[in-house]
Design an enzyme around this catalytic site. Structure first.
Site, mmCIF file in Angstrom:
data_model
loop_
_atom_site.group_PDB
_atom_site.id
_atom_site.type_symbol
_atom_site.label_atom_id
_atom_site.label_comp_id
_atom_site.label_asym_id
_atom_site.label_seq_id
_atom_site.Cartn_x
_atom_site.Cartn_y
_atom_site.Cartn_z
ATOM 1 C CG ASP A 383 11.831 -12.277 33.618
ATOM 2 O OD1 ASP A 383 12.194 -12.362 34.798
ATOM 3 O OD2 ASP A 383 12.282 -12.992 32.716
ATOM 4 C CG ASP A 693 12.306 -12.336 26.992
ATOM 5 O OD1 ASP A 693 12.202 -12.977 28.054
ATOM 6 O OD2 ASP A 693 13.358 -11.766 26.642
ATOM 7 C CG ASP A 697 8.491 -14.975 30.962
ATOM 8 O OD1 ASP A 697 8.495 -15.162 32.191
ATOM 9 O OD2 ASP A 697 9.453 -14.474 30.353
#
Length: 951
Positions: A383, A693, A697
Site C-alpha cells: 500500500d 495495515d 488489505d
C-alpha cells in the site's frame, strides 16, 4: 467517559423505559439489576456452542442480557475480574502454547527416529547390543536437540506474541455504579456478560448477541470462506430453523467488522465459542507450502533410496563374505548411515533461529515457515500510505468549488469527523487537528449539534455520513441549501436534521445534484462535474489527496411558520426514522478538503535496496492514480505502466494477469481486487509478499505467500498477516528479507549435503561389498562415524551465506537437489575407492585377518572428507581463501576432526575393534583429503557454469 450508552436513542433502552422519563443516572443504576453477587456458579459447559448460539439468537436482547446477569452499561469492573478468574482467559486451547511433553512427543515422533529404533531393535535381537546403544544414543541426541530448539522457539514465540496483542473495547462500570467507562482491554480478558463496542476493523472477541447496530457489515470469511460481508442487525429474533451462519443478530469469535458499528453482549468465550469446534479439529495446522513439501519429498526420497539399496548391500556382502548374519548387521548400519536423522532438527533450528534474529530486526514471525517465503519473495505488493509515506496526514486546504478558502467547508468536514463513531483514520485526525489548532473556533463549534445517526464508511460507497440534529438561533444550513428565500422562516426553526457527508471525489459527485457557490446554489451540470473532477486531478498531480464534502437538509420542524407555507417545501420527515444509504442523494456539493502525506526519506533507499535484492515493488492502493504516481516517482519506483481498478474489472482472466504483470502502480482498487492481483501474480509462478495495515488489505494479506502487517494495524489485518513489523518501514522489511534468505540457504545447505553424501556413500559401499572378502566397516563404526558427522552439521543454522546468494530470491527446487546429488555425490566415491586401492596394494590389507586396519583407515578417510566437505559445499567460492565459515561451524569441524583422529588410539577405538593406523597413512590421508577438496572445487565450478547457480 461518562454516559457511553445513549439512553435516548438506544432502541433497547427505549424498550425498557417505555414512555417514562427517568434520569440517565437512574437508568444506569436501575434499568437492569446491577448484578447478583451470587451469579451462576456453574458454567454452561454441558451446552455445546451451536446450542448456545441458537438459544441466544432466538431470544430477545433483554432476556439475553438478564440470562448473563449483565447490564446494558456493562459489568462492574470488580465483577469482570471475578468472572475472568471463574471462566479463565478468552483463548482457544489450540492456540495456547504447547506443553513441554507435547513438544517432546513431536520431537520424538518422526519417521527417521522410528527407522533408527526399529533397526536398533533388530540389532538387539541378533545380539548386537552395542549397535542398539549407539542407535538409542543417536535418537536421544536428535530428539534432545530438536526438543530444546522447539521449546526455546515456543517460549520465544510466546514472548513475541505478547507484543502483538488483539484488543477489545468494552463498557464497564465503576464501583459507584453511576460512572460508565469505555476501556480497551486485551481480548483474552473479555468475559461472558461483557458489553463490547464494535467498530470498523474490530475482531469479535467472543460469540456475541447484538444489542444495537448501525449499518453493521461483518466478514465471516474466517468461518465460511465467503469474502462478501454479511449484514448484521440487532433488532431481529431469529427462528430456530435459521442456519447458524445466517443468523443476523449474532457475531462469531474470529469474524470482523467490515463497516458500521454496534454494541453486543458476549455470551461465549474461549473454548465455548463456535470457532473452537472448528479450531479443535484443525488445530494450528496451516496449509503446506512449497518448502515444506520439498523437505518432505527429500526425506521420503532418501528413505526410499535407503530401502532400495540396503537389500542389495546385504546380498552382495553375504555372497562375498559368506557371513549372512554379519552382512545383515552391516546392512542395518548402512541403513542408519543413509538416514538423515538430523534433518528435522536442522530445519527447525534454522527457522527458530531465523525467527529470533528477525525479532531483533523488529519483525515478529507468527508462522515460522513464513521466514522461508520471505527469502523466496520476488514481488512485494505494498500500500502507499505509511509504507512509502510518513503516515502523518496533514490537512492542507479547505476550499469551495471555485478553489476559494471557505470556513463553511471546514465546518462540515469537522462536524463529520467529530461525530463519526467508526474507525478513526488519519483523515479524520487531520481534520480535527486542523480545526482545533488553525481554524477559528467559532466555525467548528460542536455544542449546538447532536449526532442522531451515522452511515459508516465502506469501500464500495467510499464515503461516510452523519445525521446531525441542530438547535440554534438561525443556522446557516438552511440559508445555504435552498434557492428559495426561506431564511426568515428557517430562523424561526428550533430543530434541524442535516446529512453531512465526506468521501472520495468521484463517488461524492455521483450523489450531488447542486453546488454551493458564495451566495447561491446552482445546479450540478455535466460540465460543472467535469470541472470539479479536473480540479481534483490537478490537486492529485501536486501530491494532494482530495476529499469532497456535501450536505443535505433532511428535516425542518417549524412550529411558527406562516400559515401559507406548505410543509413539503421543507423536506419534513418523521423525527424517528431509520436512515440508510438511499438518503445519500440530491446533495449539495460544498467543496474540497485536501491533505498531504509526504514520502518517507528512507523509502527511496529501501526501494533501491529491495530492487538490488531482486524484488520488484508494485503499489496497490485504493487512492487516486495521480497521487500514487506522484509518490512513486518521489521514492524512485519506475512508473512504466499503470492501471486502475475500473480498468481491471473490464478484463478477462488472461488479460488481467498480463496487465498486472506489466503494471507497477495500480490505483482505485477495491479490497477484492487487491486479493485478485496477489492471486494472479502467484499463478504466474511468483512468490508474492503483501504489506498492508487496513481492513481493505486483509483479503490480500491472507492470499499472499507472505502477509506482512504492522503493530499499529487493525486487528483484522494483524490476524491475516504472518509477519508483523514493529515499525512500518521498508528498511525493516529489507532486513527481514536478508534473514529469510539466510534461513533458506542454510536449510538447503544441509539438504544438499545430506543427499549428495548419501548418494556417494551408496556407491562406495556397493563397490567395497563386491570387492572385499570382509565388511569394509563394522556396524558400530558406521554408526559412530554417522553420529560424529551429524554433530559436525549441527552448527549449520549459525552459518553465514555468500553475499551474492543474498542478492536474489531463491525458490524451492526439487530438480536442483537431484542434479546437485548426482553431480557431487560420486566425488566422494572416487576417493573412497582410491583409499581402498591404497590399503589393498600399498599396505597389503587384503585378508579378513587384516580387516581391522582397513576398517579403521576407511573410517578416518570417510569422516574427514565428509566433515571437511561442508566447507567446500557451503559456498560457491574457494573456502578459507575467499570465504570462511562462521566460528561455530569452524569450531565443530575442528572438534569432530580431532575426535575422529583420536578415536583409534583410545579405549573407544579398542571397543569398536579398531587398529592403530601406521604414521605414514596420515600423510597419504592428508593428500587424499586435499585432493578431494580440490576436485570438489573443480566440479563445483563446472556445476555453476552448467546450471548457473550453486545452492
Amino acid at each position: 467517559m461518562e454516559n457511553i450508552v445513549d439512553l435516548e436513542s438506544s432502541n433497547l433502552t427505549q424498550t425498557l423505559l417505555g414512555d417514562k422519563k427517568i434520569s440517565k443516572a437512574g437508568c444506569i443504576f436501575g434499568l437492569l439489576r446491577a448484578h447478583d453477587s451470587n451469579f451462576r456458579k456453574k458454567n454452561n459447559n454441558d451446552e455445546n456452542p451451536e446450542s448456545r448460539i441458537l438459544r441466544n439468537a432466538t431470544s430477545d436482547k433483554l432476556s439475553v442480557v438478564k440470562s448473563l446477569q449483565s447490564n446494558l452499561n456493562g459489568l462492574v469492573i470488580e465483577e469482570a475480574k471475578e468472572r475472568l478468574q471463574k471462566y479463565g482467559q478468552n483463548v482457544l486451547s489450540c492456540k495456547r502454547a504447547s506443553p513441554w511433553y507435547s513438544l517432546l512427543w513431536n520431537a520424538f515422533w518422526h519417521p527417521f527416529n522410528v527407522i533408527l529404533l526399529v533397526l536398533g531393535a533388530i540389532s538387539a535381537a541378533t545380539g548386537d547390543k552395542g549397535t542398539l546403544f549407539v542407535m538409542c544414543l543417536m535418537v536421544a541426541l536428535s530428539v534432545g536437540v530438536r526438543f530444546y530448539q522447539e521449546l526455546k522457539s515456543s517460549r520465544a514465540a510466546t514472548r513475541l506474541a505478547d507484543l502483538v496483542k488483539y484488543r477489545a473495547t468494552v463498557i464497564r462500570r465503576e464501583f459507584d455504579y453511576e460512572k460508565i467507562v469505555e476501556m480497551e482491554i486485551p481480548q483474552e480478558d473479555v468475559v461472558p456478560g461483557d458489553v463490547v463496542v464494535l467498530r470498523s476493523g474490530d475482531l469479535f472477541p467472543g460469540d456475541i448477541r447484538l444489542l444495537t447496530s448501525t449499518n453493521l457489515y461483518v466478514s465471516q470469511s474466517a468461518l465460511t470462506g465467503e469474502s462478501i460481508p454479511v449484514e448484521k442487525t440487532a433488532d431481529v429474533i431469529e427462528d430456530i430453523s435459521t442456519p447458524v451462519f445466517d443468523m443476523r443478530n449474532v457475531g462469531f469469535m474470529g469474524t470482523s467488522v467490515e463497516s458500521g458499528e454496534g454494541l453486543g453482549v458476549v455470551f461465549s468465550t474461549g473454548d465455548n465459542t463456535y470457532i473452537s469446534t472448528i479450531a479443535g479439529m484443525l488445530g494450528n495446522r496451516n496449509p503446506t507450502n512449497a518448502f515444506q513439501k520439498g523437505v518432505r519429498q527429500v526425506s521420503y526420497m532418501l528413505i526410499l533410496f535407503m530401502l532400495a539399496m540396503v537389500p542389495i548391500v546385504i546380498v552382495i556382502s553375504g555372497f562375498t563374505t559368506h557371513n549372512w548374519g554379519g552382512s545383515f548387521l552391516f546392512g542395518i548400519s548402512v541403513a542408519v548411515g543413509l538416514t538423515p536423522e538430523m534433518l528435522p532438527m536442522i530445519v527447525n533450528a534454522n527457522l527458530a533461529r531465523g525467527a529470533l534474529a528477525m525479532a531483533h530486526k523488529k519483525c515478529i514471525v507468527k508462522r515460522l515457515d513464513a521466514i522461508q517465503n520471505m527469502g523466496a519473495m520476488d514481488i512485494l505488493c505494498t500500500d502507499k500510505t505509511g509504507t512509502l509515506t510518513v503516515d502523518h496526514v496533514a490537512m492542507a486546504q479547505h476550499m469551495d468549488s471555485r478553489c476559494l478558502s471557505k470556513d463553511r467547508v471546514l465546518k462540515y468536514a469537522y462536524l463529520n469527523s467529530y461525530f463519526q463513531k467508526g474507525l478513526k483514520n488519519p483523515i479524520d485526525s487531520a481534520v480535527l487537528t486542523f480545526g482545533d489548532t488553525i481554524a477559528d473556533k467559532g466555525n467548528v463549534d460542536t455544542s449546538n449539534y447532536r449526532c442522531i445517526a451515522e452511515l459508516p464508511f465502506d469501500f464500495t460507497r467510499r464515503r461516510l455520513s452523519v445525521i446531525l440534529k441542530e438547535v440554534d438561533d438561525g443556522g446557516d444550513i438552511y440559508k445555504m441549501q435552498h434557492e428559495r428565500n426561506l431564511e426568515t422562516m428557517c430562523t424561526l426553526s428550533n430543530e434541524r436534521h442535516v446529512l453531512v457527508t465526506k468521501g472520495a471525489l468521484e463517488e461524492m459527485l455521483t450523489i450531488c445534484s447542486r453546488v454551493q457557490e458564495t451566495n447561491t446554489i446552482v445546479a450540478m451540470t455535466k460540465e460543472y462535474r467535469e470541472k470539479l473532477l479536473f480540479i481534483g486531478e490537478e490537486l492529485n498531480t501536486d501530491g494532494l489527496r482530495v476529499v469532497a464534502v456535501a450536505t443535505k437538509l433532511l428535516e425542518c420542524t417549524c412550529s411558527d411558520l406562516p400559515a401559507s407555507t406548505e410543509s413539503s417545501e421543507f423536506l419534513e420527515l418523521e423525527k424517528q426514522r431509520d436512515y440508510s444509504h438511499e438518503d445519500e442523494n440530491d446533495m449539495v456539493f460544498q467543496g474540497f478538503i485536501t491533505f498531504q502525506d509526504p514520502p518517507k526519506e528512507s523509502a527511496k533507499g529501501a526501494i533501491n535496496a529491495l530492487s538490488q535484492k531482486g524484488i520488484s515493488v508494485k503499489v496497490l492502493t485504493g487512492d487516486t492514480l495521480a497521487i500514487a504516481i506522484k509518490i512513486c516517482k518521489d521514492v524512485g519506483i519506475v512508473v512504466d505502466h499503470v492501471t486502475t481498478g475500473p480498468r481491471l474489472a473490464l478484463l478477462d482472466a488472461a488479460q488481467f494477469v498480463e496487465e498486472i504483470k506489466k503494471a507497477t502502480v495500480m490505483a482505485k482498487l477495491t479490497p477484492t481486487q487487491k486479493m485478485q492481483v496477489v492471486e494472479a501474480l502467484k499463478s504466474a509462478n511468483h512468490t508474492v509478499g503483501f504489506i498492508g495495515d487496513g481492513i481493505n488489505d486483509s483479503l490480500a494479506l491472507k492470499a499472499a505467500d507472505v502477509g506482512i502487517s504492522v503493530d499499529s494495524a487493525t486487528s483484522v489485518a494483524k490476524d491475516a498477516a504472518q509477519i508483523i513489523l514493529l515499525e512500518k518501514d521498508l528498511d525493516v522489511l529489507v532486513a527481514g528479507v536478508i534473514r529469510g534468505r539466510i534461513t533458506h540457504g542454510n536449510t538447503i545447505k544441509y539438504i544438499k549435503m545430506a543427499a549428495s553424501s548419501n548418494f556417494g556413500n551408496v556407491f562406495s559401499i556397493l563397490v567395497a561389498s563386491a570387492w572385499l572378502p570382509f565388511d569394509p566397516m563394522k556396524p558400530i563404526q558406521i554408526l559412530t562415524q554417522n553420529l560424529l558427522y551429524d554433530f559436525s552439521q549441527a552448527s549449520i543454522p549459525w552459518d553465514r551465506m555468500d553475499s551474492d546468494y543474498l542478492e536474489i530470491p531463491h525458490q524451492w527446487s526439487a530438480t536442483g537437489i537431484v542434479s546437485f546429488m548426482i553431480f557431487m555425490g560420486p566425488i566422494s566415491s572416487v576417493f573412497d575407492i582410491a583409499t581402498f586401492l591404497l590399503l589393498w596394494f600399498g599396505y597389503g590389507v587384503c585378508t579378513p585377518e587384516q580387516q581391522a586396519l582397513f576398517q579403521t583407515c576407511w573410517f578416518l578417510e570417510g569422516l574427514l572428507t565428509q566433515t571437511l566437505v561442508i566447507h567446500m559445499l557451503r559456498t560457491r567460492r574457494i573456502p578459507f581463501l575467499e570465504e570462511t565459515a562462521s566460528w561455530p561451524v569452524l569450531l565443530t569441524t575442528a572438534t569432530i576432526v580431532g575426535i575422529g583422529l583420536a578415536i583409534p588410539f583410545t579405549l573407544l577405538g579398542a571397543t569398536e575393534m579398531m587398529a592403530k593406523p601406521p604414521i605414514s597413512y596420515f600423510g597419504f590421508l592428508a593428500v587424499i583429503v586435499l585432493s578431494y577438496c580440490c576436485l570438489a572445487q573443480l566440479v563445483k565450478g563446472a556445476y555453476i557454469k552448467i546450471f548457473g547457480k550453486w545452492l
